[in-house]
Scaffold this active site. Structure first.
Site, mmCIF file in Angstrom:
data_model
loop_
_atom_site.group_PDB
_atom_site.id
_atom_site.type_symbol
_atom_site.label_atom_id
_atom_site.label_comp_id
_atom_site.label_asym_id
_atom_site.label_seq_id
_atom_site.Cartn_x
_atom_site.Cartn_y
_atom_site.Cartn_z
ATOM 1 N N PHE A 26 20.505 38.689 29.996
ATOM 2 C CA PHE A 26 20.038 39.356 31.334
ATOM 3 C C PHE A 26 19.069 40.770 30.364
ATOM 4 C CE2 PHE A 26 21.554 43.946 32.716
ATOM 5 C CZ PHE A 26 21.355 44.304 33.638
ATOM 6 N N ASP A 47 16.769 31.282 22.617
ATOM 7 C CA ASP A 47 17.660 31.954 23.013
ATOM 8 C C ASP A 47 17.723 29.952 23.530
ATOM 9 O OD1 ASP A 47 19.720 32.102 25.587
ATOM 10 O OD2 ASP A 47 19.165 34.141 25.467
ATOM 11 N N THR A 137 28.165 47.193 21.630
ATOM 12 C CA THR A 137 28.593 48.048 23.337
ATOM 13 C C THR A 137 29.575 49.037 22.525
ATOM 14 O OG1 THR A 137 30.632 46.573 24.614
ATOM 15 C CG2 THR A 137 31.062 46.075 22.230
ATOM 16 N N GLU A 139 31.848 48.988 24.921
ATOM 17 C CA GLU A 139 33.946 48.273 24.174
ATOM 18 C C GLU A 139 34.926 49.170 22.825
ATOM 19 O OE1 GLU A 139 35.201 45.393 25.816
ATOM 20 O OE2 GLU A 139 34.526 45.540 27.569
ATOM 21 N N TYR A 183 36.472 40.533 22.179
ATOM 22 C CA TYR A 183 35.543 41.053 21.555
ATOM 23 C C TYR A 183 34.844 42.510 20.878
ATOM 24 C CZ TYR A 183 30.941 42.197 24.631
ATOM 25 O OH TYR A 183 29.773 43.155 24.655
ATOM 26 N N LYS A 249 37.371 41.970 45.434
ATOM 27 C CA LYS A 249 38.617 42.304 44.187
ATOM 28 C C LYS A 249 39.061 43.039 43.756
ATOM 29 C CE LYS A 249 39.787 36.891 44.824
ATOM 30 N NZ LYS A 249 39.293 35.377 45.054
ATOM 31 N N ARG A 258 33.839 53.390 35.324
ATOM 32 C CA ARG A 258 32.634 53.274 34.348
ATOM 33 C C ARG A 258 31.617 54.510 35.351
ATOM 34 N NH1 ARG A 258 36.284 50.374 32.720
ATOM 35 N NH2 ARG A 258 36.391 48.345 32.324
ATOM 36 N N ASP A 335 42.408 46.918 29.793
ATOM 37 C CA ASP A 335 41.410 47.719 30.300
ATOM 38 C C ASP A 335 40.788 48.757 29.216
ATOM 39 O OD1 ASP A 335 38.640 47.308 31.794
ATOM 40 O OD2 ASP A 335 39.897 47.358 33.770
ATOM 41 N N ARG A 339 34.968 55.657 30.866
ATOM 42 C CA ARG A 339 33.171 55.533 29.428
ATOM 43 C C ARG A 339 32.699 55.897 30.063
ATOM 44 N NH1 ARG A 339 32.773 48.919 30.074
ATOM 45 N NH2 ARG A 339 34.945 47.983 29.112
HETATM 46 N N1 LIG Z 1 24.490 44.411 29.818
HETATM 47 C C1 LIG Z 1 25.402 45.043 29.455
HETATM 48 O O1 LIG Z 1 25.808 45.712 29.719
HETATM 49 C C2 LIG Z 1 25.877 45.277 28.253
HETATM 50 C C3 LIG Z 1 26.937 46.239 27.782
HETATM 51 C C4 LIG Z 1 27.757 45.812 26.619
HETATM 52 C C5 LIG Z 1 27.324 45.020 26.108
HETATM 53 N N2 LIG Z 1 26.286 43.976 25.894
HETATM 54 C C6 LIG Z 1 25.784 43.533 24.199
HETATM 55 O O2 LIG Z 1 24.308 43.285 25.228
HETATM 56 C C7 LIG Z 1 23.910 41.662 25.002
HETATM 57 C C8 LIG Z 1 23.314 40.976 25.521
HETATM 58 O O3 LIG Z 1 23.461 41.413 26.888
HETATM 59 P P1 LIG Z 1 23.164 40.814 28.893
HETATM 60 O O4 LIG Z 1 24.204 41.457 29.260
HETATM 61 O O5 LIG Z 1 21.539 40.464 28.756
HETATM 62 O O6 LIG Z 1 24.550 39.325 28.156
HETATM 63 P P2 LIG Z 1 23.748 37.856 28.248
HETATM 64 O O7 LIG Z 1 24.436 37.011 28.447
HETATM 65 O O8 LIG Z 1 22.412 37.059 29.668
HETATM 66 O O9 LIG Z 1 22.628 37.596 27.365
HETATM 67 C C9 LIG Z 1 23.116 36.789 26.158
HETATM 68 C C10 LIG Z 1 22.155 35.471 25.606
HETATM 69 O O10 LIG Z 1 21.990 35.911 24.436
HETATM 70 C C11 LIG Z 1 22.175 34.179 24.037
HETATM 71 N N3 LIG Z 1 22.976 33.363 23.602
HETATM 72 C C12 LIG Z 1 24.216 33.176 23.218
HETATM 73 N N4 LIG Z 1 24.636 32.466 22.239
HETATM 74 C C13 LIG Z 1 23.849 32.083 21.452
HETATM 75 C C14 LIG Z 1 23.416 30.744 20.429
HETATM 76 N N5 LIG Z 1 24.355 31.284 19.824
HETATM 77 N N6 LIG Z 1 22.309 30.875 20.244
HETATM 78 C C15 LIG Z 1 21.031 31.063 21.351
HETATM 79 N N7 LIG Z 1 21.701 32.214 21.875
HETATM 80 C C16 LIG Z 1 22.132 32.669 22.742
HETATM 81 C C17 LIG Z 1 22.770 33.793 25.773
HETATM 82 O O11 LIG Z 1 22.145 32.469 26.234
HETATM 83 C C18 LIG Z 1 22.042 34.392 26.828
HETATM 84 O O12 LIG Z 1 20.834 34.190 27.274
HETATM 85 C C19 LIG Z 1 25.187 41.286 23.813
HETATM 86 O O13 LIG Z 1 25.608 41.622 23.010
HETATM 87 C C20 LIG Z 1 26.379 41.769 24.912
HETATM 88 O O14 LIG Z 1 26.956 42.160 24.035
HETATM 89 C C21 LIG Z 1 25.185 44.031 27.237
HETATM 90 O O1 LIG Z 2 35.817 41.110 40.664
HETATM 91 C C1 LIG Z 2 36.097 41.841 40.003
HETATM 92 C C2 LIG Z 2 35.461 41.622 38.374
HETATM 93 C C3 LIG Z 2 35.580 43.260 37.570
HETATM 94 N N1 LIG Z 2 36.467 43.942 38.285
HETATM 95 C C4 LIG Z 2 36.659 45.258 37.852
HETATM 96 O O2 LIG Z 2 35.625 46.180 37.501
HETATM 97 C C5 LIG Z 2 35.780 46.810 36.099
HETATM 98 C C6 LIG Z 2 33.939 45.998 35.161
HETATM 99 O O3 LIG Z 2 34.412 45.076 35.062
HETATM 100 P P1 LIG Z 2 32.957 44.109 34.540
HETATM 101 O O4 LIG Z 2 33.514 42.743 34.457
HETATM 102 O O5 LIG Z 2 31.757 45.034 34.791
HETATM 103 O O6 LIG Z 2 33.208 44.299 32.607
HETATM 104 P P2 LIG Z 2 33.930 45.473 31.467
HETATM 105 O O7 LIG Z 2 32.821 46.622 32.547
HETATM 106 O O8 LIG Z 2 35.287 45.554 31.381
HETATM 107 O O9 LIG Z 2 33.157 45.199 30.022
HETATM 108 C C7 LIG Z 2 32.052 45.105 30.008
HETATM 109 O O10 LIG Z 2 30.848 46.442 29.661
HETATM 110 C C8 LIG Z 2 30.156 46.826 28.292
HETATM 111 C C9 LIG Z 2 29.990 44.601 27.634
HETATM 112 O O11 LIG Z 2 30.145 44.935 26.118
HETATM 113 C C10 LIG Z 2 30.568 43.698 28.770
HETATM 114 O O12 LIG Z 2 29.281 43.486 29.094
HETATM 115 C C11 LIG Z 2 32.007 43.577 28.769
HETATM 116 O O13 LIG Z 2 32.649 43.707 28.038
HETATM 117 C C12 LIG Z 2 36.747 46.341 35.361
HETATM 118 O O14 LIG Z 2 38.411 47.072 35.436
HETATM 119 C C13 LIG Z 2 37.315 44.831 35.887
HETATM 120 O O15 LIG Z 2 38.736 44.732 35.876
HETATM 121 C C14 LIG Z 2 37.200 43.711 39.174
HETATM 122 O O16 LIG Z 2 38.373 44.990 39.688
HETATM 123 N N2 LIG Z 2 37.034 42.994 40.213
#
Ligand SMILES: NC(=O)c1ccc[n+]([C@@H]2O[C@H](COP(=O)([O-])OP(=O)(O)OC[C@H]3O[C@@H](n4cnc5c(N)ncnc54)[C@H](O)[C@@H]3O)[C@@H](O)[C@H]2O)c1
Ligand SMILES: O=c1ccn([C@@H]2O[C@H](COP(=O)(O)OP(=O)(O)O[C@H]3OC[C@@H](O)[C@H](O)[C@H]3O)[C@@H](O)[C@H]2O)c(=O)[nH]1
Length: 387
Positions: A26, A47, A137, A139, A183, A249, A258, A335, A339
């Site tokens: 993403f 990837d 993150t 988290e 995590y 849900k 959040r 949870d 944040r």
């Molecule tokens: N989206 C968010 O809000 C968010 C929040 C907190 C942290 N992050 C961190 O940001 C980073 C990217 O998140 P994202 O939302 O794009 O997630 P994502 O799952 O869409 O992207 C992660 C990508 O890494 C690739 N990948 C995983 N393991 C691999 C491996 N062993 N070798 C090669 N490729 C591999 C996956 O195929 C995927 O395309 C992650 O480290 C995540 O922990 C994202």
């Molecule tokens: O269908 C659903 C899905 C999720 N939730 C709630 O929605 C909240 C947000 O859930 P998310 O699945 O987006 O994930 P969180 O915000 O808990 O964690 C995320 O935060 C930062 C990143 O590191 C990761 O992308 C992920 O761990 C949580 O409280 C979860 O319990 C629902 O109530 N219903």
């Protein structure tokens, strides 16, 4: 265009080569898009999947053809990794298992992915004197201090007990049997390792702590472009419910809070880090939008309203249902209560601020979800179950 681009200190920006690990995800897909359309930099995109960046790789007539190169590899076991890091000026590591449904059900994969698999990346960067931007993150903060105060304590109103600051706030996780924290704990340890590599061996690093970045291409819609039984993050869960006209849900009443930031705003911050190493190196940055705070219940209500507007469909009579976390995520879920990112460091170093309101970012994202998935969902729901 490219030649006149300046950094924050008024110096021309030189084109660089970036080794982006997890580029097909993403965040990676949006970052690649930005780098291709607005900068002269080259990207080695690593990837296991490339579906989300296919539009940037083909056809050969694209204006940036030759500046992005996809390498299909798994960093767990691929000897090409060090060579690719050596070819680049900067490595950005996004690869991770990062969906909460996995943390308590696949804790080993989660810990390996977020800590063990990231180790060679840090090592190769350190040994070859290459700059690293590592994605951690929000988290890592875990729960707020506020959540431990008595419900009627006046201190609950004091931001000192809930706003999350990179250099001040403690990291507060649940007990070991609450495997949700596998995590966060793995991410915290890799942050500490990178920090130590900086302190002891001079590694040039930046750590990013994303606070719920959301937008198009996030995760998957179960049964359409991901497994039917898969549980993505909340944006995709709620989008899936809206597309299928089923109640959203709310886990444990949807009381958790959040702050959501639009992916396009957040990518601007990452580009500033890439192009201003002198201001970004050695720092840990919160990247989020403190103004976009909602409870999960409020998010569900807002998404329902926005989806009604963009799809033209009527709202459901029962828009939400409550579900226990044990039922939804299984044993060992826990949870983060709240944040809110402190923005002092990123403001000071990079002058970055998010722009997009929650309503606006949901409007553009749900328009995308509707256009991309509504037809496919209708078709899949019309199919007889036996076929
Ligand atoms: N989206 C968010 O809000 C968010 C929040 C907190 C942290 N992050 C961190 O940001 C980073 C990217 O998140 P994202 O939302 O794009 O997630 P994502 O799952 O869409 O992207 C992660 C990508 O890494 C690739 N990948 C995983 N393991 C691999 C491996 N062993 N070798 C090669 N490729 C591999 C996956 O195929 C995927 O395309 C992650 O480290 C995540 O922990 C994202
Ligand atoms: O269908 C659903 C899905 C999720 N939730 C709630 O929605 C909240 C947000 O859930 P998310 O699945 O987006 O994930 P969180 O915000 O808990 O964690 C995320 O935060 C930062 C990143 O590191 C990761 O992308 C992920 O761990 C949580 O409280 C979860 O319990 C629902 O109530 N219903």
């Amino acid at each position: 265009m490219a030649a006149s681009r300046m950094d924050l200190d008024g110096r021309p920006i030189k084109p660089i080569t970036i080794c982006m690990i997890g580029a097909g995800g993403f965040i990676g897909s949006h970052l690649c898009e930005k780098l291709m359309s607005e900068t002269p930099h080259k990207v080695l995109a690593l990837d296991v999947y490339n579906d989300k960046i296919k539009h940037l790789l083909e056809p050969d007539s694209l204006p940036w053809a030759g500046r992005i190169q996809f390498h299909r590899l798994n960093i767990k076991h691929d000897s090409r990794l060090e060579g690719l890091i050596k070819m680049a000026d900067l490595t950005i590591n996004l690869a991770a298992i990062c969906t909460p449904a996995d943390y308590n059900t696949r804790p080993l994969d989660t810990i390996y992915s977020n800590f063990i698999d990231a180790l060679p990346v840090v090592k190769y960067c350190s040994e070859n004197n290459k700059r690293l931007i590592h994605f951690s993150t929000c988290e890592v903060y875990g729960k707020t201090i506020q959540s431990f105060l008595p419900k009627d304590s006046p201190l609950r109103q004091d931001p000192a007990y809930y706003v999350l600051k990179e250099d001040v706030s403690p990291c507060i996780f649940g007990s070991i049997e609450k495997q949700r924290w596998s995590y966060a704990c793995a991410k915290q340890l890799i942050e500490r390792l990178i920090y130590a590599e900086g302190a002891e061996n001079g590694l040039e690093f930046t750590i990013v702590r994303p606070f719920n970045w959301i937008g198009p291409r996030m995760d998957f819609i179960p049964g359409i472009d991901g497994p039917s039984e898969g549980v993505p993050r909340v944006l995709a869960c709620f989008s899936n419910n809206l597309l299928r006209r089923e109640p959203l849900k709310l886990v444990d009443g949807g009381q958790s809070q959040r702050t959501f930031v639009y992916i396009k705003d957040a990518i601007e911050a990452v580009l500033l880090m890439i192009e201003n190493p002198g201001r970004a190196n050695g720092h840990i940055f919160n990247v989020g939008n403190p103004n976009n705070e909602v409870t999960v219940r409020q998010l569900a209500e807002m998404m329902t309203k926005v989806y009604t507007k963009v799809s033209g469909e009527s709202a459901l009579e029962t828009p939400t249902i409550d579900v226990s976390s044990k039922e939804f995520y299984g044993e060992g879920y826990d949870d983060s209560d709240k944040r809110i990112p402190d923005m002092t460091i990123i403001n000071k170093q990079l002058g970055w601020n998010p722009k997009t309101s929650l309503w606006d970012l949901l409007e553009s994202t749900l328009t995308y979800q509707h256009r991309t998935y509504a037809e496919a969902i209708k078709k899949s729901m019309a199919k007889p179950t036996s076929s």
